[in-house]
Scaffold this active site. Structure first.
Site, mmCIF file in Angstrom:
data_model
loop_
_atom_site.group_PDB
_atom_site.id
_atom_site.type_symbol
_atom_site.label_atom_id
_atom_site.label_comp_id
_atom_site.label_asym_id
_atom_site.label_seq_id
_atom_site.Cartn_x
_atom_site.Cartn_y
_atom_site.Cartn_z
ATOM 1 N N HIS A 44 61.613 51.216 55.709
ATOM 2 C CA HIS A 44 61.856 50.029 56.534
ATOM 3 C C HIS A 44 61.712 50.302 58.033
ATOM 4 O O HIS A 44 61.218 49.473 58.762
ATOM 5 C CB HIS A 44 63.198 49.346 56.205
ATOM 6 C CG HIS A 44 64.265 50.245 55.721
ATOM 7 N ND1 HIS A 44 64.589 50.364 54.386
ATOM 8 C CD2 HIS A 44 65.084 51.090 56.374
ATOM 9 C CE1 HIS A 44 65.563 51.231 54.249
ATOM 10 N NE2 HIS A 44 65.884 51.689 55.443
ATOM 11 N N ASP A 45 62.124 51.492 58.496
ATOM 12 C CA ASP A 45 62.026 51.767 59.941
ATOM 13 C C ASP A 45 60.581 52.018 60.369
ATOM 14 O O ASP A 45 60.122 51.456 61.355
ATOM 15 C CB ASP A 45 62.877 52.996 60.300
ATOM 16 C CG ASP A 45 64.345 52.631 60.448
ATOM 17 O OD1 ASP A 45 64.647 51.743 61.260
ATOM 18 O OD2 ASP A 45 65.179 53.208 59.732
ATOM 19 N N ASP B 239 58.923 59.914 59.870
ATOM 20 C CA ASP B 239 60.257 59.372 59.560
ATOM 21 C C ASP B 239 60.825 60.223 58.417
ATOM 22 O O ASP B 239 60.445 60.070 57.254
ATOM 23 C CB ASP B 239 60.121 57.892 59.165
ATOM 24 C CG ASP B 239 61.483 57.219 58.978
ATOM 25 O OD1 ASP B 239 62.512 57.918 59.031
ATOM 26 O OD2 ASP B 239 61.497 55.984 58.778
ATOM 27 N N HIS C 119 74.371 62.131 59.707
ATOM 28 C CA HIS C 119 75.762 61.727 59.433
ATOM 29 C C HIS C 119 76.125 61.961 57.955
ATOM 30 O O HIS C 119 77.290 61.967 57.602
ATOM 31 C CB HIS C 119 76.031 60.269 59.848
ATOM 32 C CG HIS C 119 75.515 59.229 58.900
ATOM 33 N ND1 HIS C 119 76.044 57.957 58.833
ATOM 34 C CD2 HIS C 119 74.503 59.251 57.993
ATOM 35 C CE1 HIS C 119 75.398 57.266 57.909
ATOM 36 N NE2 HIS C 119 74.462 58.017 57.395
ATOM 37 N N GLU D 217 71.616 57.291 65.322
ATOM 38 C CA GLU D 217 72.926 57.431 64.674
ATOM 39 C C GLU D 217 74.010 56.796 65.546
ATOM 40 O O GLU D 217 73.799 56.547 66.736
ATOM 41 C CB GLU D 217 73.287 58.919 64.536
ATOM 42 C CG GLU D 217 72.395 59.721 63.622
ATOM 43 C CD GLU D 217 72.913 59.829 62.196
ATOM 44 O OE1 GLU D 217 73.931 59.189 61.866
ATOM 45 O OE2 GLU D 217 72.291 60.580 61.415
ATOM 46 N N HIS E 295 66.927 58.553 60.815
ATOM 47 C CA HIS E 295 67.889 57.447 60.906
ATOM 48 C C HIS E 295 68.965 57.625 59.833
ATOM 49 O O HIS E 295 68.642 57.682 58.647
ATOM 50 C CB HIS E 295 67.142 56.118 60.715
ATOM 51 C CG HIS E 295 68.005 54.919 60.962
ATOM 52 N ND1 HIS E 295 67.602 53.644 60.670
ATOM 53 C CD2 HIS E 295 69.250 54.792 61.477
ATOM 54 C CE1 HIS E 295 68.554 52.791 60.996
ATOM 55 N NE2 HIS E 295 69.574 53.468 61.477
ATOM 56 N N ASP F 54 61.292 67.565 50.895
ATOM 57 C CA ASP F 54 62.705 67.925 50.890
ATOM 58 C C ASP F 54 63.020 68.536 52.259
ATOM 59 O O ASP F 54 62.447 69.567 52.629
ATOM 60 C CB ASP F 54 62.937 68.951 49.761
ATOM 61 C CG ASP F 54 64.334 69.548 49.785
ATOM 62 O OD1 ASP F 54 65.125 69.202 50.690
ATOM 63 O OD2 ASP F 54 64.623 70.365 48.889
ATOM 64 N N GLU G 234 80.691 60.548 61.085
ATOM 65 C CA GLU G 234 80.031 59.994 62.261
ATOM 66 C C GLU G 234 80.483 60.887 63.417
ATOM 67 O O GLU G 234 81.588 61.443 63.377
ATOM 68 C CB GLU G 234 80.473 58.554 62.503
ATOM 69 C CG GLU G 234 80.098 57.602 61.391
ATOM 70 C CD GLU G 234 78.595 57.534 61.146
ATOM 71 O OE1 GLU G 234 77.842 57.339 62.102
ATOM 72 O OE2 GLU G 234 78.179 57.701 59.981
ATOM 73 N N GLY H 199 63.383 61.418 55.751
ATOM 74 C CA GLY H 199 64.441 60.753 54.975
ATOM 75 C C GLY H 199 64.413 59.259 55.248
ATOM 76 O O GLY H 199 65.445 58.603 55.344
HETATM 77 C C1 LIG Z 1 71.562 57.290 54.371
HETATM 78 S S1 LIG Z 1 69.954 57.250 53.749
HETATM 79 C C2 LIG Z 1 69.043 56.774 55.198
HETATM 80 C C3 LIG Z 1 67.710 56.229 54.872
HETATM 81 C C4 LIG Z 1 66.912 55.664 56.036
HETATM 82 N N1 LIG Z 1 66.604 56.669 57.031
HETATM 83 C C5 LIG Z 1 67.664 54.502 56.633
HETATM 84 O O1 LIG Z 1 68.180 54.619 57.731
HETATM 85 O O2 LIG Z 1 67.740 53.472 55.977
HETATM 86 C C6 LIG Z 1 69.572 58.948 53.595
HETATM 87 C C7 LIG Z 1 68.190 59.238 53.067
HETATM 88 O O3 LIG Z 1 68.015 60.653 52.989
HETATM 89 C C8 LIG Z 1 67.251 60.918 51.839
HETATM 90 N N2 LIG Z 1 67.447 62.322 51.435
HETATM 91 C C9 LIG Z 1 68.554 62.882 50.881
HETATM 92 N N3 LIG Z 1 68.348 64.178 50.637
HETATM 93 C C10 LIG Z 1 67.071 64.454 51.051
HETATM 94 C C11 LIG Z 1 66.294 65.624 51.092
HETATM 95 N N4 LIG Z 1 66.773 66.795 50.659
HETATM 96 N N5 LIG Z 1 65.050 65.544 51.613
HETATM 97 C C12 LIG Z 1 64.549 64.366 52.062
HETATM 98 N N6 LIG Z 1 65.260 63.209 52.054
HETATM 99 C C13 LIG Z 1 66.498 63.256 51.553
HETATM 100 C C14 LIG Z 1 67.787 59.940 50.834
HETATM 101 O O4 LIG Z 1 66.918 59.787 49.735
HETATM 102 C C15 LIG Z 1 67.941 58.685 51.680
HETATM 103 O O5 LIG Z 1 66.778 57.916 51.683
#
Ligand SMILES: C[S@@+](CC[C@H](N)C(=O)[O-])C[C@H]1O[C@@H](n2cnc3c(N)ncnc32)[C@H](O)[C@@H]1O
Length: 444
Positions: free
Chosen positions: A283-284, A276, A346, A375, A342, A326, A402, A278
């Site tokens: 939760h997912d 999973d 977007h 998405e 997830h 990252d 989106e 990011g």
């Molecule tokens: C909109 S949230 C979605 C989180 C989760 N997938 C959800 O649907 O609830 C975007 C996620 O991307 C993560 N994120 C942002 N930049 C990132 C990076 N460079 N590498 C890994 N994760 C990153 C953020 O910390 C955040 O948890």
């Protein structure tokens, strides 16, 4: 009293630069009399009919009927309201109620009011929250007038189910990130600056992560995620808000959505089942672990350090590996059965999304790996307001979007050189699951 109305609001200089006459100027003005007429009185009988028939099914617990009824009820309000009333609601009522609700979350008003169902006086609430009683009295009066708490007497209120829910972090956090922290004005400041920002760009689609509306609004070079984490506790509140957004929505794991057993689990004997990317606080992937406890293979959660470090020991299943990663760097987990994202792409414009996709593509094994993108796929006609709101929010906060089906195919196939095998869609307004494989793969 007679209403004095100008022919039309002033149109900005961009529409008629350097004193030229805009073609809009020659269009006939609207008759000001409509201001004092309901927006669409003719629609009212049919909407009332819909409400009566849908109401009977909705109260029996059918959630789809409830959602349909809610849409009819909203349409009825819009049809009955006069333009003046809609304008006052937009410009004064909804936004001040939002501020009052946020203040109540910050100060514990809803915690105190919701401790039990007994009415409480403003004096008691004020004493518990250290708010000046005269001020609190005015704020609660408005919140009650807007229907969010119950007025039981003079300066006396009873909680509602909604006001109680504001004490639950995944509901309350959204109000906090849109108003704070401190005097920053939070993400709400970006919403009100959007027209001015777009005017400054000559009304072009925003596409820069580091020079978009959020940066214009907050005078920063940080992107939204960096800004959230640089302004604690907003980063943590954002994660809670994402959890709240996901509540009660159909999930890709639900029966009849995506055939998880058939597409991911059956016949898989490799090392890693699901990554999973990011995945926030998990939760997912935790839902996956709960629903498919016997599925073989590693479950890996990846996010940035600031997020992974907030996960407490028992918050998610011990089977899930919590890793700091990252997604702009090489994907360390190779040949997984599924890479899942997830609400990630977007957040990023196409150019940046392609970098994320390239890192996943390089880790995928033909015939084994699938990329699952959870998405919105915005329909060409009849898009649902939650998805369209998110689209404008993406432009507002991240210079992203989106995407429609055509946008997704363009990004994933033409841009990233992947192959979309199917788009699994459950219902309008619900995020889809886009299944993607390597083009040379035989796994379809
Ligand atoms: C909109 S949230 C979605 C989180 C989760 N997938 C959800 O649907 O609830 C975007 C996620 O991307 C993560 N994120 C942002 N930049 C990132 C990076 N460079 N590498 C890994 N994760 C990153 C953020 O910390 C955040 O948890």
């Amino acid at each position: 009293m007679a209403t004095v109305v100008e022919p039309r609001p002033m149109i900005s200089e961009e529409a008629a630069p350097n004193g030229t006459v805009s073609p809009l100027e020659s269009l006939p003005p609207i008759d000001p009399a409509i201001i004092l007429q309901p927006n669409d009185i003719k629609a009212v009988p049919a909407l009332v009919g819909e409400i009566v028939s849908r109401g009977l099914t909705a109260v029996k617990g059918d959630d789809q009927a409830r959602v349909a009824l809610l849409e009819s009820a909203r349409a009825l309000v819009r049809a009955l309201e006069k333009p003046r009333e809609t304008m006052i609601r937009h410009c004064w009522a909804d936004n001040t109620a939002f501020s009052a609700l946020a203040l109540g979350i910050d100060t514990g008003v809803w915690v105190y009011l919701g401790a039990d169902d007994k009415p409480k006086t403003v004096a008691d609430i004020a004493a518990a929250t250290k708010i000046e009683p005269a001020l609190l009295s005015r704020l609660l009066k408005h919140v009650a007038a807007m229907g969010y708490i119950h007025e039981t007497g003079r300066d006396e209120y009873r909680p509602s189910s909604f006001s109680k829910s504001l004490t639950i972090p995944i509901i309350g956090a959204g109000y906090q990130i849109f108003t704070g922290p401190g005097s920053t004005g939070g993400l709400g400041k970006c919403v009100s600056s959007l027209p001015a920002y777009l005017k400054s760009t000559g009304y072009k689609t925003p596409n820069s992560m580091s020079d978009g509306n959020l940066q214009f609004s907050h005078e920063t070079k940080l992107n939204m995620f960096e800004w959230l984490h640089a302004n604690p506790p907003t980063g943590q509140q954002f994660n809670q808000h994402m959890g709240g957004y996901a509540q009660g929505r159909p999930r890709w794991l639900d029966d009849g959505f995506y055939p998880v057993q058939e597409r991911l689990i059956e016949g898989f004997s490799g090392e890693t089942l699901l990554v999973d990317i990011g995945g926030s606080v998990g939760h997912d992937i935790n839902e996956f672990a709960t629903r498919f406890p016997d599925a073989k293979g590693r479950l890996v959660l990846q996010d940035v350090e600031a997020v992974i470090s907030t996960i407490t020991e028992n918050q998610i299943s011990p089977k899930i590996e919590r890793t700091v990663y990252d997604f702009f760097t090489e994907q360390p987990v190779k040949g997984a059965r599924a890479y899942y994202m997830h609400s990630i792409l977007h957040d990023w414009p196409d150019e940046v999304s392609l970098k994320i996709l390239a890192n996943i593509k390089a880790a995928m094994t033909p015939g084994v790996s699938r990329l699952l993108i959870n998405e919105n796929v915005i329909p060409d006609v009849g898009a649902q307001w939650e998805a369209t709101a998110l689209d404008v929010m993406m432009a507002t906060l991240l210079s992203s979007r989106e995407r429609t089906r055509v946008d997704w195919i363009r990004l994933l196939e033409d841009g990233a050189g992947l192959k979309v095998t199917n788009v699994y869609t459950f219902a309008n307004g619900v995020e889809s699951l886009i299944e993607v494989v390597l083009p040379e793969t035989e796994t379809e």
